[in-house]
Design an enzyme around this catalytic site. Structure first.
Site, short mmCIF file in Angstrom:
data_model
loop_
_atom_site.label_atom_id
_atom_site.label_comp_id
_atom_site.label_asym_id
_atom_site.label_seq_id
_atom_site.Cartn_x
_atom_site.Cartn_y
_atom_site.Cartn_z
N LYS A 80 -3.37 -0.11 7.83
CA LYS A 80 -2.94 0.39 6.51
C LYS A 80 -1.80 -0.44 5.92
O LYS A 80 -1.87 -0.89 4.78
CB LYS A 80 -2.54 1.86 6.61
CG LYS A 80 -3.71 2.79 6.94
CD LYS A 80 -3.25 4.23 6.93
CE LYS A 80 -4.41 5.15 7.26
NZ LYS A 80 -4.88 4.99 8.66
N ARG A 100 7.11 -2.77 15.23
CA ARG A 100 7.93 -2.29 16.33
C ARG A 100 8.58 -3.48 16.99
O ARG A 100 7.95 -4.53 17.22
CB ARG A 100 7.07 -1.56 17.38
CG ARG A 100 6.65 -0.15 16.97
CD ARG A 100 7.84 0.81 16.89
NE ARG A 100 7.48 2.17 16.48
CZ ARG A 100 7.42 2.58 15.22
NH1 ARG A 100 7.68 1.77 14.22
NH2 ARG A 100 7.12 3.84 14.95
N GLU A 156 16.83 0.55 19.68
CA GLU A 156 17.42 0.91 18.38
C GLU A 156 18.45 2.01 18.57
O GLU A 156 18.14 3.03 19.18
CB GLU A 156 16.31 1.37 17.42
CG GLU A 156 15.37 0.23 17.09
CD GLU A 156 14.31 0.58 16.06
OE1 GLU A 156 14.26 1.74 15.60
OE2 GLU A 156 13.52 -0.30 15.72
N HIS A 196 15.66 -0.27 10.61
CA HIS A 196 14.40 0.50 10.62
C HIS A 196 14.28 1.35 9.34
O HIS A 196 14.19 2.58 9.38
CB HIS A 196 14.33 1.39 11.86
CG HIS A 196 12.92 1.78 12.23
ND1 HIS A 196 12.50 2.00 13.51
CD2 HIS A 196 11.81 2.00 11.46
CE1 HIS A 196 11.22 2.34 13.53
NE2 HIS A 196 10.78 2.34 12.28
O1 LIG Z 1 6.29 4.78 12.52
C1 LIG Z 1 6.70 4.91 11.37
O2 LIG Z 1 6.24 5.76 10.60
C2 LIG Z 1 7.73 3.98 10.85
O3 LIG Z 1 8.15 3.09 11.81
C3 LIG Z 1 8.88 4.73 10.26
O4 LIG Z 1 9.65 5.39 11.21
P1 LIG Z 1 10.73 6.45 10.73
O5 LIG Z 1 9.97 7.71 10.41
O6 LIG Z 1 11.66 6.62 11.87
O7 LIG Z 1 11.41 5.91 9.53
#
Ligand SMILES: O=C(O)[C@H](O)COP(=O)(O)O
Length: 376
Positions: A225, A306, A335, A354
């Site tokens: 996606k 990731r 992280e 992130h």
């Molecule tokens: O896996 C996800 O949806 C994205 O990496 C976003 O992660 P987050 O919800 O911690 O912002």
């Protein structure tokens, strides 16, 4: 396993194909959280919309029938929200649940708290370990992952504890793709470095000459996606887009104007490489000394997937040698990364914490999509 076989498609496609048809379209904006919470008192059976299938295999066990005469109001479920989500979405959730927002809990604090809740809502920053799920056993029925990647949830332990895990596979797709494009453009034009320099009083026009995007080859690794949305946008910037994804249909790529190629061809031909695959045992550190060695000298890398798909020590070596000219990273193996991380502090690296899914719109959307009260 060959690099080609190791690569799965994007977390924004692969995870949902692997585990679930997931709660993609619950008419979230118009009837968010319908059929849930207080409505249970007068609802015979809480059946779910056909499109809504949880990530874990266990069906909600407490979805019991109640006759209309047996209609004493039920207490609202207690929901613990462990990470920041859109306020508008939380306001709707509060109509159906007693919501406690406890952001930034330590693992110990989460362990101490979780048993008091029927549901836990997390993003990627909270590790929902076996320990957490065991601590919640007896009460915790749902883990809502308000996002796509479920690598932070122990799915096996959740299944064993009879706890559903529900994710939101599409609500943050565009946000992540836009962030990927933002990083691509910022990196190519040294925006973060030039910004920091100017704020430090340095007017360095000669130092921060960038590179153009038009006509350059962008390799999208993982054509799910997010990857395909990045491809669409890159085509609009005049880039030549190639992609690698062993599971993506060629006609999907063709429709966007991208060419599907092998892993080796993608990394060898690209001027820019954008990563969009999930982190699995097969994709862990798939970008390593060997694969960097096969790339063009001066390649630029973007990662909004990731951190663990890159061997970060190898990337530092590749940056130091000039093999990789620049990297733009939104995600890291650990992280937050260490304050003295050589990768984060590298002058040719642009970083964000992130933020791929962090738009106002996406954070309302993910919460509505997981529709946690419906599963209780
Ligand atoms: O896996 C996800 O949806 C994205 O990496 C976003 O992660 P987050 O919800 O911690 O912002």
């Amino acid at each position: 396993m060959s690099a080609s076989r190791a690569l799965l498609s994007s977390p924004h496609g692969g995870a949902s194909r692997t585990f679930t048809r997931a709660p993609t379209r619950l008419a979230a904006a118009s009837i968010p959280f319908a059929r849930c919470g207080a409505l249970r008192a007068r609802t015979a059976i809480l059946s779910s919309p056909a499109a809504t299938v949880p990530v874990t295999s266990s069906e909600p066990k407490r979805r019991i029938s109640r006759s209309v005469s047996d209609s004493a109001p039920l207490a609202k479920p207690a929901v613990l929200v462990a990470e920041k989500l859109g306020e508008a979405g939380l306001d709707v959730l509060r109509q159906f649940a007693d919501v406690e927002c406890a952001y930034g809990m330590s693992p110990a604090e989460l362990l101490a708290k979780v048993a008091q809740f029927d549901a836990l809502i997390v993003r990627s920053g909270t590790k929902v370990t076996r320990e957490v799920l065991e601590a919640g056993r007896g009460r915790l029925r749902v883990v809502g992952r308000a996002g796509v990647g479920i690598d932070n949830v122990d799915l096996q332990a959740a299944t064993e504890a009879g706890c559903l895990v529900v994710n939101a596979p599409t609500a943050n797709t565009v946000a992540a793709a836009e962030h990927g494009i933002a990083l691509l453009a910022c990196m190519a034009r040294n925006v973060s470095q030039a910004d920091a320099a100017l704020k430090a009083g340095k007017w360095q026009r000669a130092k921060y000459v960038g590179v153009s995007l038009v006509g350059k080859t962008l390799a999208i690794m993982g054509f799910g996606k997010v990857g395909s949305e990045v491809a669409r946008r890159a085509k609009g910037l005049g880039m030549h887009v190639i992609a690698h994804d062993p599971y993506a249909p060629a006609d999907k790529a063709r429709a966007i104007g991208a060419e599907l190629v092998s892993f080796e061809e993608a990394i060898a031909k690209a001027d820019f490489i954008s990563l969009h695959m999930p982190l699995t045992p097969a994709t862990s550190k798939v970008f390593n000394d060997e694969s960097f060695g096969k790339m063009k000298t001066g390649v630029r890398i973007i990662n909004v997937a990731r951190g663990g798909v890159i061997d970060e020590d190898a990337l530092v070596r590749a940056l130091d040698s000039g093999k990789v000219a620049q990297a733009a990273l939104d995600v890291f193996t650990v992280e937050p990364p260490a304050k003295d991380s050589k990768l984060v502090l590298h002058e040719n690296v642009t970083v964000t914490p992130h933020l791929g899914a962090s738009t106002v719109e996406a954070q309302v959307g993910v919460l509505a999509t997981i529709n946690v009260p419906m599963w209780m």
